[in-house]
Design a protein around this motif. Structure first.
Motif, PDB file in Angstrom:
ATOM      1  N   ASN A 139     -20.571  -3.851   2.410  1.00 35.98           N
ATOM      2  CA  ASN A 139     -19.202  -2.957   2.491  1.00 35.98           C
ATOM      3  C   ASN A 139     -19.259  -1.932   2.842  1.00 35.98           C
ATOM      4  OD1 ASN A 139     -18.716  -5.540   0.971  1.00 35.98           O
ATOM      5  ND2 ASN A 139     -18.996  -5.701  -0.440  1.00 35.98           N
ATOM      6  N   THR A 183     -14.131   0.839   4.535  1.00 38.38           N
ATOM      7  CA  THR A 183     -13.580  -0.574   5.208  1.00 38.38           C
ATOM      8  C   THR A 183     -12.132  -1.638   5.082  1.00 38.38           C
ATOM      9  OG1 THR A 183     -15.103  -2.474   4.397  1.00 38.38           O
ATOM     10  CG2 THR A 183     -16.092  -1.371   6.840  1.00 38.38           C
ATOM     11  N   HIS A 184     -11.863  -1.152   3.713  1.00 40.24           N
ATOM     12  CA  HIS A 184     -10.220  -1.324   3.123  1.00 40.24           C
ATOM     13  C   HIS A 184     -10.707  -2.043   2.004  1.00 40.24           C
ATOM     14  CE1 HIS A 184      -8.661   0.750   6.772  1.00 40.24           C
ATOM     15  NE2 HIS A 184      -8.883   1.434   6.778  1.00 40.24           N
ATOM     16  N   LEU A 185     -11.704  -2.213   1.475  1.00 39.65           N
ATOM     17  CA  LEU A 185     -11.946  -3.532   0.435  1.00 39.65           C
ATOM     18  C   LEU A 185     -11.996  -2.764  -1.188  1.00 39.65           C
ATOM     19  CD1 LEU A 185     -13.104  -6.753   0.043  1.00 39.65           C
ATOM     20  CD2 LEU A 185     -15.298  -5.438   0.029  1.00 39.65           C
ATOM     21  N   SER A 202     -10.979  -8.702  -5.138  1.00 40.40           N
ATOM     22  CA  SER A 202     -11.430  -7.817  -4.367  1.00 40.40           C
ATOM     23  C   SER A 202     -10.561  -8.489  -3.532  1.00 40.40           C
ATOM     24  CB  SER A 202     -12.118  -8.199  -4.277  1.00 40.40           C
ATOM     25  OG  SER A 202     -12.740  -9.214  -3.829  1.00 40.40           O
ATOM     26  N   LYS A 204      -8.881  -7.250   0.541  1.00 39.58           N
ATOM     27  CA  LYS A 204      -9.237  -6.743   1.616  1.00 39.58           C
ATOM     28  C   LYS A 204      -7.937  -6.488   2.151  1.00 39.58           C
ATOM     29  CE  LYS A 204     -11.577  -5.842   5.895  1.00 39.58           C
ATOM     30  NZ  LYS A 204     -12.811  -4.701   6.019  1.00 39.58           N
ATOM     31  N   SER A 205      -7.535  -5.033   2.800  1.00 41.99           N
ATOM     32  CA  SER A 205      -6.973  -4.634   3.775  1.00 41.99           C
ATOM     33  C   SER A 205      -7.260  -3.547   5.392  1.00 41.99           C
ATOM     34  CB  SER A 205      -5.921  -3.301   3.086  1.00 41.99           C
ATOM     35  OG  SER A 205      -4.817  -2.983   3.324  1.00 41.99           O
ATOM     36  N   HIS A 206      -5.936  -4.554   5.938  1.00 45.12           N
ATOM     37  CA  HIS A 206      -5.608  -4.517   7.476  1.00 45.12           C
ATOM     38  C   HIS A 206      -4.986  -3.117   7.608  1.00 45.12           C
ATOM     39  CE1 HIS A 206      -8.100  -7.412   7.600  1.00 45.12           C
ATOM     40  NE2 HIS A 206      -7.543  -8.358   7.100  1.00 45.12           N
TER      41      HIS A 206
END
Length: 559
Positions: free
Chosen positions: A245, A264-266, A292, A294-296
């Motif tokens: 990751n 990677t914004h996880l 978990s 995931k952000s963007h």
């Protein structure tokens, strides 16, 4: 002439000697009183006269240093003005000098630890400590930590009077920040995961003299350690394998829960099983991944925090946020889960309303390098304001409800975060002026006290930001520049620094060496700060780097 007799010589000598001034023989009526009555009289004296009384005699030194007298002065100067701002708290009766505060008010004021049962507080020392903070008066010591800068930069955290450091060369280190500052523990990392990239300390109160640390690495791995203060050693508790990751950019820990954030914004939340039968020196079983996400839209600098209660867990991620045609702003994401990892709520908020500008009044970020126009639709002042808004933050510190951001234009911005069952929102930012050079780092505590440092490391300021600027009095303090005080100190070079042969220069009076290292104006900066700054009730610690690459921790002691 005949020889004078001895009697005549004594009479002549007596005439030549100056006449002695006779002292008035007034009676010392105060000393005839009982100690109880003297204490009652001393209670009406101001602090300056109490300090004078302590120098009169050993008896008055003890009486004028009475803890209850200094407790009254401490509350009247540092507690009552803040308590009067509490909603629903009535003004205390000054005539009775009552020092009673409700437990709820004490928790809000963050002073309940001073009046705990079984705790004996030195109120004179506490008064002196808070007085030094308000005046910015302290002593300075330096702890040399490295002969050359680490790549990536050295990680530093501070908690409960101990400074924690992590880098690839020296591994984990712990220094005492109080009393005799020395290295108390050191341990190399177990496996070659690359350099450490994130460090967090569990700030929960534990009955045992043990601290829990979480370290993230470049290859995506993370490890947990325990510092046993009494035995002065680090004990490994768990090691997670490398992950695909990416780099671990931020971590947070509140045992048995741990949070990691990758480049990677996880974001991942783990829970360790509580194993009461295992000693603190044994390895823990692998944790369970609870959740978990995931952000963007998360950009550095960012701040990750983990708060747990009896019913749920709250993960907060504050971050810089690029916006279309309005440069950079700040945002926050709050994730709430129950103790089993079930998602209860996930909310986003940003301060976009504060920094948004319509197209006709905005300057695109890609045009920042262009010179200011001599004439046109945008005035010079407006253009300067746009550039300030477009600049990316140099650091970000979030301790609920305060979100403090520093900028390269010598200013900071304070936001207040409101989080309740209905909504999550960020208030309009309030600009803070005071620094005379670019601010590289700032840290804010839960009570609103903050410390910021300039990039050159020669200017530190202490801020009192409690309550924000909603009231008229707070806005007047903001406009008049009374919110901060510059730290002014006298350097006391440590014995360890002298032995190491470091070229230590007095803080605040350093002049640049004439050397060509590519810095501005062809002059090398004696000290640089990489943005890390930490503090507690007694000290401020800053990581500084010399122009030659040597690093040192500078401790500002307010005791």
């Amino acid at each position: 002439m005949g020889k004078r007799s001895r009697e005549e010589e004594d009479e002549a000598a007596a005439k030549e000697r100056p006449t002695k001034c006779t002292r008035s023989s007034t009676d010392d009526l105060l000393s005839k009183l009982s100690d109880e009555l003297i204490l009652r009289v001393l209670a009406f004296l101001p602090v300056s006269q109490l300090a004078v009384c302590q120098r009169l005699s050993s008896k008055y030194h003890t009486l004028a240093g009475d803890s209850q007298i200094w407790k009254s002065h401490y509350y009247n100067r540092f507690v009552r003005p803040r308590a009067s701002r509490l909603p629903g708290l009535k003004e205390l009766d000054d005539s009775s000098h009552s020092l009673h505060f409700a437990s709820k008010a004490s928790r809000w004021l963050d002073d309940e630890h001073l009046v705990e049962r079984g705790r004996k507080t030195n109120w004179k020392r506490q008064y002196k400590l808070r007085h030094n903070w308000t005046k910015g008066t302290c002593a300075v010591n330096e702890i040399p930590v490295a002969e050359e800068a680490a790549v990536p930069p050295l990680l530093v955290q501070m908690h409960d009077g101990i400074i924690y450091m992590a880098d690839q060369t020296d591994g984990l280190r712990a220094w005492t920040a109080q009393g005799e500052r020395k290295l108390i523990a050191q341990r190399a990392f177990e496996k070659d995961h690359g350099p450490p990239t994130a460090l967090a300390i569990d700030t929960q109160q534990h009955p045992e003299p043990t601290s829990t640390l979480l370290v993230g690495f470049q290859d995506g791995a993370f490890a947990m350690y325990a510092l046993q203060v009494d035995e002065e050693k680090f004990v490994p508790r768990y090691g997670h394998e490398a992950s695909s990751n990416g780099v671990v950019s931020a971590v947070a820990v509140a045992y048995p829960y741990a949070v990691t954030m990758t480049a990677t914004h996880l974001m991942s939340l783990y829970r360790f099983s509580r194993q009461a039968d295992k000693a603190e020196t044994e390895m823990l079983d692998p944790p369970r991944l609870l959740y978990s996400l995931k952000s963007h839209n998360v950009w550095p600098p960012l701040s990750t925090s983990l708060r747990k209660s009896e019913r749920n867990i709250t993960i907060s991620i504050a971050y810089a946020l690029p916006t279309y045609l309005s440069g950079w702003t700040v945002g926050i994401q709050e994730v709430k889960l129950d103790l089993t990892g079930k998602l209860l709520d996930s909310r986003l908020a940003s301060a976009i309303d504060q920094h948004y500008r319509p197209l006709a009044f905005s300057l695109p970020p890609m045009m920042q390098h262009l010179p200011l126009p001599v004439s046109g639709s945008l005035a010079t002042a407006t253009m300067m304001e746009m550039r300030h808004i477009h600049s990316k933050p140099t650091s970000l510190s979030y301790t609920h409800p305060y979100l403090l951001v520093s900028h390269p234009d010598n200013t900071l911005t304070l936001y207040l975060v409101t989080s309740n069952t209905e909504s999550l929102c960020i208030s309009a930012g309030s600009r803070l002026w005071g620094h005379t050079s670019s601010v590289s780092g700032a840290h804010v505590a839960a009570r609103g006290k903050a410390v910021s440092v300039s990039r050159r490391g020669d200017e530190l300021r202490v801020w009192e930001l409690e309550g924000g600027f909603a009231s008229t009095a707070a806005r007047k303090r903001l406009a008049s520049g009374e919110l901060s005080v510059q730290i002014r100190a006298e350097k006391r070079v440590m014995h360890e620094a002298a032995q190491a042969g470091l070229d230590l220069t007095s803080v605040g009076s350093a002049a640049p060496d004439k050397a060509d290292d590519g810095t501005e104006d062809g002059a090398a900066e004696l000290t640089l700060t990489r943005g890390w700054i930490g503090f507690d009730d007694e000290q401020v610690v800053v990581l500084k780097e010399r122009s030659g690459g040597r690093q040192a921790l500078v401790v500002y002691d307010f005791t």
